[in-house]
Design an enzyme around this catalytic site. Sequence first.
Site, PDB file in Angstrom:
ATOM      1  CB  SER A  39     -18.565  32.335  11.075  1.00  0.00           C
ATOM      2  OG  SER A  39     -19.264  31.648  10.049  1.00  0.00           O
ATOM      3  CB  SER A  41     -19.750  27.795   9.255  1.00  0.00           C
ATOM      4  OG  SER A  41     -20.218  28.695   8.270  1.00  0.00           O
ATOM      5  CE  LYS A 101     -24.136  27.814   7.890  1.00  0.00           C
ATOM      6  NZ  LYS A 101     -22.973  27.656   8.781  1.00  0.00           N
ATOM      7  CB  SER A 208     -21.238  24.199   9.998  1.00  0.00           C
ATOM      8  OG  SER A 208     -22.281  24.705   9.187  1.00  0.00           O
TER       9      SER A 208
END
Length: 260
Positions: A39, A41, A101, A208
Amino acid sequence: MSSNSIGSGIIETIKTIVYALLIAGVFRTLFFQPFWIPSGSMKDTLLIGDFLFVNKMAYGYSQYSCPFAMCPFSGRIMGEEPELGDVVVFRHPTTGSDFIKRVIGLPGDKVQVQDGVLSINGEVVPQTDDGVFVETFEPQGPAGNLPQCANPSPGLGADCIKEKFIETLPNGVEHSVLNITNTRLDNTPVFTVPEGQFFFMGDNRDNSTDSRVAQGAGGVGFVPFENLIGRADRIMFSSAGRSMLFFWTWRGDRFFKAIE
């Protein structure tokens, strides 16, 4: 060739395969785990299609260090806590999915976002203008999702633009963050990170799913130390196509690129 020789050859081949699988399993369990970015994010630090190895030695080992979370122990052994700014792969506390993250809050920290600007322990985290991040408005990755853009309604093949800033965390770590538009997550309450847990955010702040939203509301919430799998240190290669096997779509500027 005798049947005994053929049989011996088959047995040796099976042994070789078994040994190779065992070695690969030990390597994956103790040292590094492959991870493919699905993704956007973490743009522009990580792009969809980046392929990297996660360093499991960085934070020690928990049950999630083994494939399918099969390590036969609870808690964490040989563990060292991550530092502010580390990019980490972790197991979502409720869904069981692997996320990647950046660590924004350590145990005891107070984290808040106001008007899109981060504060840690009451101190504003400075951001400096770094121009724009430009990508092509086109389907990306296996899912074929279109990127989100600050410029309204670009046509297919046109430039998709996001504002870009360099954020400097209290420990001096500098990294890129992107801004697309004003969202509800640009203004949050103060989050106090519990003992033994961590607060994570994506660098592509407006795109996100992270600790700014509680787990029960579809977010990540606070992440226990036990759920950390490892630190992402370096991109091995990157594919701009629908599959990492499409070598003709590999991005030439991302081989062995350090993650900052």
